[in-house]
Design an enzyme around this catalytic site. Structure first.
Site, short mmCIF file in Angstrom:
data_model
loop_
_atom_site.label_atom_id
_atom_site.label_comp_id
_atom_site.label_asym_id
_atom_site.label_seq_id
_atom_site.Cartn_x
_atom_site.Cartn_y
_atom_site.Cartn_z
N GLY A 59 0.85 -1.18 0.00
CA GLY A 59 0.00 0.00 0.00
C GLY A 59 0.88 1.23 0.00
N GLN A 64 2.47 9.99 2.00
CA GLN A 64 3.83 9.45 2.23
C GLN A 64 4.83 9.98 1.21
OE1 GLN A 64 2.12 5.32 2.55
NE2 GLN A 64 3.80 5.10 4.01
N CYS A 106 5.15 -0.35 8.03
CA CYS A 106 4.83 0.92 7.38
C CYS A 106 6.08 1.38 6.66
CB CYS A 106 4.39 1.97 8.41
SG CYS A 106 4.02 3.57 7.66
N LEU A 107 5.94 1.78 5.41
CA LEU A 107 7.12 2.21 4.63
C LEU A 107 7.72 3.49 5.20
CD1 LEU A 107 5.74 1.38 1.07
CD2 LEU A 107 7.38 0.05 2.42
N HIS A 148 -5.08 1.24 7.12
CA HIS A 148 -3.74 1.82 7.33
C HIS A 148 -3.53 3.01 6.37
CE1 HIS A 148 0.73 1.29 8.16
NE2 HIS A 148 0.74 2.05 7.07
N GLU A 149 -3.90 2.79 5.10
CA GLU A 149 -3.69 3.85 4.09
C GLU A 149 -4.61 5.04 4.34
OE1 GLU A 149 -1.08 3.69 2.54
OE2 GLU A 149 -0.74 1.56 2.85
N HIS A 152 -3.24 7.29 6.86
CA HIS A 152 -2.20 8.20 6.35
C HIS A 152 -2.83 9.48 5.80
CE1 HIS A 152 1.64 6.20 6.74
NE2 HIS A 152 1.24 5.10 6.14
O1 K1U Z 1 1.45 2.43 3.90
C1 K1U Z 1 2.48 1.81 4.03
O2 K1U Z 1 3.38 2.25 4.72
C2 K1U Z 1 2.63 0.47 3.35
C3 K1U Z 1 2.25 -0.67 4.29
C4 K1U Z 1 0.74 -0.81 4.30
C5 K1U Z 1 0.21 -1.94 5.08
C6 K1U Z 1 -0.43 -2.92 4.42
C7 K1U Z 1 -0.96 -3.98 5.11
C8 K1U Z 1 -0.81 -4.08 6.45
C9 K1U Z 1 -0.17 -3.08 7.12
C10 K1U Z 1 0.36 -2.01 6.44
C11 K1U Z 1 2.90 -1.95 3.82
O3 K1U Z 1 2.98 -2.26 2.69
S1 K1U Z 1 3.47 -2.96 5.09
C12 K1U Z 1 3.82 -4.47 4.27
C13 K1U Z 1 5.10 -4.51 3.59
O4 K1U Z 1 5.98 -3.76 3.92
C14 K1U Z 1 5.29 -5.48 2.48
C15 K1U Z 1 4.25 -6.11 1.93
C16 K1U Z 1 4.42 -6.99 0.89
C17 K1U Z 1 5.66 -7.24 0.39
C18 K1U Z 1 6.72 -6.60 0.97
C19 K1U Z 1 6.55 -5.70 2.00
ZN ZN Z 2 2.21 3.30 6.35
#
Ligand code: K1U
Ligand code: ZN
Length: 184
Positions: A59, A64, A106-107, A148-149, A152
């Site tokens: 996401g 972000q 979270c990225l 989560h999104e 943000h």
């Molecule tokens: O918004 C963000 O920071 C992205 C975050 C969103 C999220 C999705 C689902 C659950 C919690 C948060 C992520 O993408 S976290 C998952 C992640 O880092 C990842 C997912 C798939 C492949 C590799 C990494």
């Molecule tokens: Zn996030």
């Protein structure tokens, strides 16, 4: 890279943009609704998808990237499944029920994960990349990602959902993750 949103092939000149990291104050901005889905907004959606896949994440919200528009993208397909990229412009939850706990990343908080409680099932309405209204129901990981999104877009971060003790622990984990990153 080429992906599909509602049957439309993505712009191949999409750019990977920089993702802001906590505690950047721009992550706290409350995003404004998009007045019209113009070609510029479509190009932003394409850049967001490209940036999300490159990170990688499932996401990404415009906030972000330091862009205060109510837009996010998600793709929660498993690695062995075809991509299921969805863009949400001016999203609104219509229904939420149940409770689930998920170990979230979270990225904008690289290298840390925390257990967060959220609704188990959601129904959301938004405009797609073509400006067409749609509704979807979700549970499990997709429901978590949508919440989560959307947080943000309101300047709400996963650290806000933790107890005071867990907030302090997350601060330490973040500092350690940054240190390890600098050493690599
Ligand atoms: O918004 C963000 O920071 C992205 C975050 C969103 C999220 C999705 C689902 C659950 C919690 C948060 C992520 O993408 S976290 C998952 C992640 O880092 C990842 C997912 C798939 C492949 C590799 C990494
Ligand atoms: Zn996030």
């Amino acid at each position: 890279m080429r992906h599909l949103i509602s049957g439309v092939t993505f712009n191949q000149s999409a750019m990977i943009r920089e993702i802001l990291e906590y505690p950047d104050p721009r992550l706290r901005e409350v995003a404004k609704p998009v007045a019209e889905v113009t070609p510029e907004i479509q190009a932003l959606v394409d850049d967001m998808a490209e940036t999300m896949y490159a990170a990688p994440g499932c996401g990404l919200a415009a906030t972000q990237l330091g862009i205060p528009h109510r837009i996010f993208v998600v793709d929660c397909a498993a690695e062995d499944e075809p991509s299921q990229l969805l863009a949400f412009i001016n999203p609104e939850f219509i229904e939420k029920d149940g409770v689930q706990t998920w170990e979230e990343g979270c990225l904008s908080f690289p290298g840390v994960t925390e257990e967060i409680k959220r609704a188990e099932r959601v129904k959301i309405r938004a405009l797609d990349r073509n400006g067409k209204s749609f509704e979807i129901e979700a549970d499990g990981l997709l429901a978590v990602a949508l919440q989560h999104e959307n947080d943000h877009l309101d300047g709400v971060l996963m650290i806000d959902k933790l107890s005071a003790l867990k907030k302090r622990m997350m601060g330490r984990k973040l500092a350690k993750a940054k240190q390890d990153d600098a050493r690599e």
